[in-house]
Design an enzyme around this catalytic site. Sequence first.
Site, mmCIF file in Angstrom:
data_model
loop_
_atom_site.group_PDB
_atom_site.id
_atom_site.type_symbol
_atom_site.label_atom_id
_atom_site.label_comp_id
_atom_site.label_asym_id
_atom_site.label_seq_id
_atom_site.Cartn_x
_atom_site.Cartn_y
_atom_site.Cartn_z
ATOM 1 N N SER A 143 32.252 -29.194 27.596
ATOM 2 C CA SER A 143 32.941 -29.421 26.320
ATOM 3 C C SER A 143 32.214 -28.767 25.164
ATOM 4 C CB SER A 143 32.954 -30.914 25.988
ATOM 5 O OG SER A 143 33.645 -31.641 26.921
ATOM 6 N N HIS A 164 37.853 -24.378 30.117
ATOM 7 C CA HIS A 164 37.801 -25.676 29.443
ATOM 8 C C HIS A 164 39.178 -26.319 29.424
ATOM 9 C CE1 HIS A 164 37.157 -28.342 25.759
ATOM 10 N NE2 HIS A 164 36.563 -28.899 26.785
ATOM 11 N N GLU A 176 41.283 -23.315 27.616
ATOM 12 C CA GLU A 176 40.473 -22.324 26.902
ATOM 13 C C GLU A 176 39.687 -21.527 27.944
ATOM 14 O OE1 GLU A 176 39.634 -24.562 22.648
ATOM 15 O OE2 GLU A 176 38.342 -25.073 24.315
ATOM 16 N N ASN A 214 37.395 -28.401 20.505
ATOM 17 C CA ASN A 214 36.360 -29.419 20.240
ATOM 18 C C ASN A 214 35.582 -29.167 18.960
ATOM 19 O OD1 ASN A 214 37.041 -30.944 22.391
ATOM 20 N ND2 ASN A 214 35.389 -30.256 23.719
HETATM 21 C C1 LIG Z 1 36.547 -33.726 25.100
HETATM 22 C C2 LIG Z 1 37.039 -32.405 25.533
HETATM 23 O O1 LIG Z 1 36.223 -31.556 25.948
HETATM 24 C C3 LIG Z 1 38.448 -31.952 25.413
HETATM 25 C C4 LIG Z 1 39.517 -32.981 25.470
HETATM 26 O O2 LIG Z 1 40.082 -33.227 26.498
HETATM 27 S S1 LIG Z 1 39.876 -33.738 24.038
HETATM 28 C C5 LIG Z 1 41.233 -34.793 24.438
HETATM 29 C C6 LIG Z 1 42.522 -34.023 24.485
HETATM 30 N N1 LIG Z 1 43.591 -34.935 24.787
HETATM 31 C C7 LIG Z 1 44.359 -35.496 23.838
HETATM 32 O O3 LIG Z 1 44.206 -35.209 22.659
HETATM 33 C C8 LIG Z 1 45.354 -36.480 24.327
HETATM 34 C C9 LIG Z 1 46.156 -37.082 23.214
HETATM 35 N N2 LIG Z 1 47.158 -37.983 23.777
HETATM 36 C C10 LIG Z 1 48.336 -37.549 24.243
HETATM 37 O O4 LIG Z 1 48.666 -36.364 24.192
HETATM 38 C C11 LIG Z 1 49.257 -38.595 24.819
HETATM 39 O O5 LIG Z 1 48.885 -39.845 24.308
HETATM 40 C C12 LIG Z 1 49.208 -38.637 26.380
HETATM 41 C C13 LIG Z 1 49.829 -37.338 26.891
HETATM 42 C C14 LIG Z 1 47.806 -38.784 26.935
HETATM 43 C C15 LIG Z 1 49.974 -39.833 26.900
HETATM 44 O O6 LIG Z 1 51.265 -39.832 26.399
HETATM 45 P P1 LIG Z 1 51.902 -41.134 25.759
HETATM 46 O O7 LIG Z 1 53.334 -40.861 25.558
HETATM 47 O O8 LIG Z 1 51.051 -41.521 24.615
HETATM 48 O O9 LIG Z 1 51.643 -42.272 26.808
HETATM 49 P P2 LIG Z 1 52.323 -42.672 28.154
HETATM 50 O O10 LIG Z 1 53.678 -43.260 27.885
HETATM 51 O O11 LIG Z 1 51.308 -43.529 28.823
HETATM 52 O O12 LIG Z 1 52.464 -41.326 28.974
HETATM 53 C C16 LIG Z 1 53.543 -40.422 28.857
HETATM 54 C C17 LIG Z 1 53.950 -39.986 30.234
HETATM 55 O O13 LIG Z 1 52.861 -39.282 30.845
HETATM 56 C C18 LIG Z 1 52.543 -39.885 32.109
HETATM 57 N N3 LIG Z 1 51.097 -39.813 32.288
HETATM 58 C C19 LIG Z 1 50.122 -40.241 31.439
HETATM 59 N N4 LIG Z 1 48.909 -39.989 31.959
HETATM 60 C C20 LIG Z 1 49.117 -39.392 33.149
HETATM 61 C C21 LIG Z 1 48.263 -38.870 34.158
HETATM 62 N N5 LIG Z 1 46.926 -38.916 34.043
HETATM 63 N N6 LIG Z 1 48.834 -38.322 35.247
HETATM 64 C C22 LIG Z 1 50.159 -38.253 35.392
HETATM 65 N N7 LIG Z 1 51.032 -38.709 34.477
HETATM 66 C C23 LIG Z 1 50.509 -39.270 33.371
HETATM 67 C C24 LIG Z 1 53.036 -41.307 31.997
HETATM 68 O O14 LIG Z 1 53.330 -41.838 33.265
HETATM 69 C C25 LIG Z 1 54.264 -41.167 31.132
HETATM 70 O O15 LIG Z 1 55.365 -40.795 31.931
HETATM 71 P P3 LIG Z 1 56.852 -41.243 31.530
HETATM 72 O O16 LIG Z 1 57.191 -40.425 30.325
HETATM 73 O O17 LIG Z 1 57.670 -40.907 32.722
HETATM 74 O O18 LIG Z 1 56.763 -42.702 31.256
HETATM 75 N N1 LIG Z 2 36.181 -36.429 29.059
HETATM 76 C C1 LIG Z 2 36.872 -35.453 28.537
HETATM 77 O O1 LIG Z 2 37.874 -35.681 27.823
HETATM 78 C C2 LIG Z 2 36.483 -34.029 28.782
HETATM 79 C C3 LIG Z 2 35.276 -33.700 29.373
HETATM 80 N N2 LIG Z 2 34.960 -32.374 29.598
HETATM 81 C C4 LIG Z 2 33.702 -32.012 30.234
HETATM 82 O O2 LIG Z 2 33.884 -32.122 31.658
HETATM 83 C C5 LIG Z 2 32.666 -32.550 32.273
HETATM 84 C C6 LIG Z 2 32.905 -33.840 33.033
HETATM 85 O O3 LIG Z 2 33.369 -34.830 32.128
HETATM 86 P P1 LIG Z 2 34.114 -36.147 32.632
HETATM 87 O O4 LIG Z 2 34.969 -35.811 33.800
HETATM 88 O O5 LIG Z 2 34.694 -36.779 31.448
HETATM 89 O O6 LIG Z 2 32.862 -37.007 33.141
HETATM 90 P P2 LIG Z 2 32.840 -38.233 34.153
HETATM 91 O O7 LIG Z 2 31.649 -39.037 33.782
HETATM 92 O O8 LIG Z 2 34.164 -38.890 34.234
HETATM 93 O O9 LIG Z 2 32.584 -37.525 35.576
HETATM 94 C C7 LIG Z 2 31.451 -36.770 35.879
HETATM 95 C C8 LIG Z 2 31.272 -36.805 37.395
HETATM 96 O O10 LIG Z 2 30.257 -35.873 37.770
HETATM 97 C C9 LIG Z 2 29.516 -36.443 38.834
HETATM 98 N N3 LIG Z 2 28.232 -35.747 38.909
HETATM 99 C C10 LIG Z 2 27.195 -35.809 38.046
HETATM 100 N N4 LIG Z 2 26.191 -35.008 38.484
HETATM 101 C C11 LIG Z 2 26.633 -34.421 39.639
HETATM 102 C C12 LIG Z 2 26.078 -33.486 40.553
HETATM 103 N N5 LIG Z 2 24.856 -32.977 40.365
HETATM 104 N N6 LIG Z 2 26.813 -33.106 41.633
HETATM 105 C C13 LIG Z 2 28.058 -33.608 41.825
HETATM 106 N N7 LIG Z 2 28.636 -34.499 40.987
HETATM 107 C C14 LIG Z 2 27.928 -34.889 39.923
HETATM 108 C C15 LIG Z 2 29.413 -37.921 38.477
HETATM 109 O O11 LIG Z 2 29.122 -38.690 39.623
HETATM 110 C C16 LIG Z 2 30.810 -38.190 37.924
HETATM 111 O O12 LIG Z 2 31.714 -38.607 38.928
HETATM 112 C C17 LIG Z 2 31.635 -32.658 31.143
HETATM 113 O O13 LIG Z 2 30.958 -31.430 31.036
HETATM 114 C C18 LIG Z 2 32.516 -32.904 29.926
HETATM 115 O O14 LIG Z 2 31.903 -32.513 28.725
HETATM 116 C C19 LIG Z 2 35.809 -31.359 29.275
HETATM 117 C C20 LIG Z 2 37.030 -31.636 28.736
HETATM 118 C C21 LIG Z 2 37.454 -32.996 28.402
#
Ligand SMILES: CC(=O)CC(=O)SCCNC(=O)CCNC(=O)[C@H](O)C(C)(C)COP(=O)(O)OP(=O)(O)OC[C@H]1O[C@@H](n2cnc3c(N)ncnc32)[C@H](O)[C@@H]1OP(=O)(O)O
Ligand SMILES: NC(=O)C1=CN([C@@H]2O[C@H](COP(=O)(O)OP(=O)(O)OC[C@H]3O[C@@H](n4cnc5c(N)ncnc54)[C@H](O)[C@@H]3O)[C@@H](O)[C@H]2O)C=CC1
Length: 310
Positions: A143, A164, A176, A214
């Site tokens: 991330s 990503h 990405e 991010n």
């Molecule tokens: C940290 C990083 O490195 C990067 C990142 O990932 S940052 C995070 C990026 N993600 C976001 O910003 C997510 C923001 N949230 C959303 O877009 C929406 O809330 C969401 C798509 C997650 C869920 O949608 P929602 O309408 O709020 O909720 P919900 O009704 O539970 O889900 C919508 C549909 O998706 C389905 N769904 C939700 N999660 C699911 C999953 N993991 N797998 C399969 N289907 C899923 C649900 O079953 C639902 O289906 P129906 O329309 O048939 O009921």
């Molecule tokens: N959580 C999020 O929304 C997002 C996370 N990421 C990135 O993806 C990566 C994973 O994040 P998450 O899935 O959220 O973490 P998580 O904590 O859900 O899962 C990480 C997994 O890696 C395993 N692990 C750790 N060290 C290991 C090793 N040496 N060999 C094999 N398995 C190992 C752990 O047991 C765990 O199951 C991180 O780099 C995170 O920054 C990227 C996009 C979105």
Amino acid sequence: MAFTKFVIRAFSTSTLHFNAVKTVTVIGSGLMGSGIAQVAAATGHKVTLVDKTKEIVDKAEVSIKKSIDRIVKKKFPDDAKAQLKYSTDVLANLNMSTDVLTAVKSSDLVIEAIVENLDVKRELFGLLDNAAPEKTLFASNTSSIPIKDIASVTKRKDKFGGLHFFNPVPLMKLLEVIRIPETSDETYNLLDAFGKALGKTTVQCKDTPGFIVNRLLVPYMVEAIRLVERGDASPRDVDTAMKLGAGYPMGPFELLDYVGLDTTKFIIDGWSKRDPENPLFKPSPILNKLVDDNKLGLKTGEGFYKYNKQ
Ligand SMILES: CC(=O)CC(=O)SCCNC(=O)CCNC(=O)[C@H](O)C(C)(C)COP(=O)(O)OP(=O)(O)OC[C@H]1O[C@@H](n2cnc3c(N)ncnc32)[C@H](O)[C@@H]1OP(=O)(O)O
Ligand SMILES: NC(=O)C1=CN([C@@H]2O[C@H](COP(=O)(O)OP(=O)(O)OC[C@H]3O[C@@H](n4cnc5c(N)ncnc54)[C@H](O)[C@@H]3O)[C@@H](O)[C@H]2O)C=CC1
């Protein structure tokens, strides 16, 4: 002759690329790795999903099955036969394992999705570099860590890039694709074609901390925490405000819990170390306390909110 020339030209343009990636190893079967493996399997790739213990991969398999159930109910609402066929086909492409060094031996592409920690990622890629065939492409789903810092432990920087994904992977349409200066054009094109074969819209970004999403999203979420730390509003009201006032699907606190507070803390701590003067990257006491208490969000049943653990 003319036809052959046309075919060669078509496959060598920068916009049209054949997806040569057929076998994929995904390492880390948590939130992200399980989603990436699921989507790759659903699009016809042979996938091995690896984690440290059988217990962890078993848990991942259960969560993948639940996600597939949700997808088939939507995709084939009144067709139980089609639902079963889809699930069976996806699961047939998916193999769970705890033996990473064997898994990578037959992989065209390895995607790392383990904990957001540079040393741990480097240690893993050091081992993989010796075990995987020369042709195998490496990608990290990090991330926030510069890809070049992870790739530098390997001897295949030309075959290294960033992929990503976004959480939840089966639903989020963006990918990405990151290149470092050493990434070859061929590698970049293969990674991009793989992303498209997964049904994702790809964007390109340089190897800059947080890439595009991010770099904007994490400071926004941490600013929301600071607003609460100052006592200006409650998490619930901030979430309501951003959903109804800015049209976001989740408020920042819901999203923090969804992403995982440990992951957010790893990101912000890493950036703060690299750029301590930047006020956007200052550590947050509330975030630190929640992580210390193992309140990591949805995955542990409590973060900013409480959840019913299933
Ligand atoms: C940290 C990083 O490195 C990067 C990142 O990932 S940052 C995070 C990026 N993600 C976001 O910003 C997510 C923001 N949230 C959303 O877009 C929406 O809330 C969401 C798509 C997650 C869920 O949608 P929602 O309408 O709020 O909720 P919900 O009704 O539970 O889900 C919508 C549909 O998706 C389905 N769904 C939700 N999660 C699911 C999953 N993991 N797998 C399969 N289907 C899923 C649900 O079953 C639902 O289906 P129906 O329309 O048939 O009921
Ligand atoms: N959580 C999020 O929304 C997002 C996370 N990421 C990135 O993806 C990566 C994973 O994040 P998450 O899935 O959220 O973490 P998580 O904590 O859900 O899962 C990480 C997994 O890696 C395993 N692990 C750790 N060290 C290991 C090793 N040496 N060999 C094999 N398995 C190992 C752990 O047991 C765990 O199951 C991180 O780099 C995170 O920054 C990227 C996009 C979105």
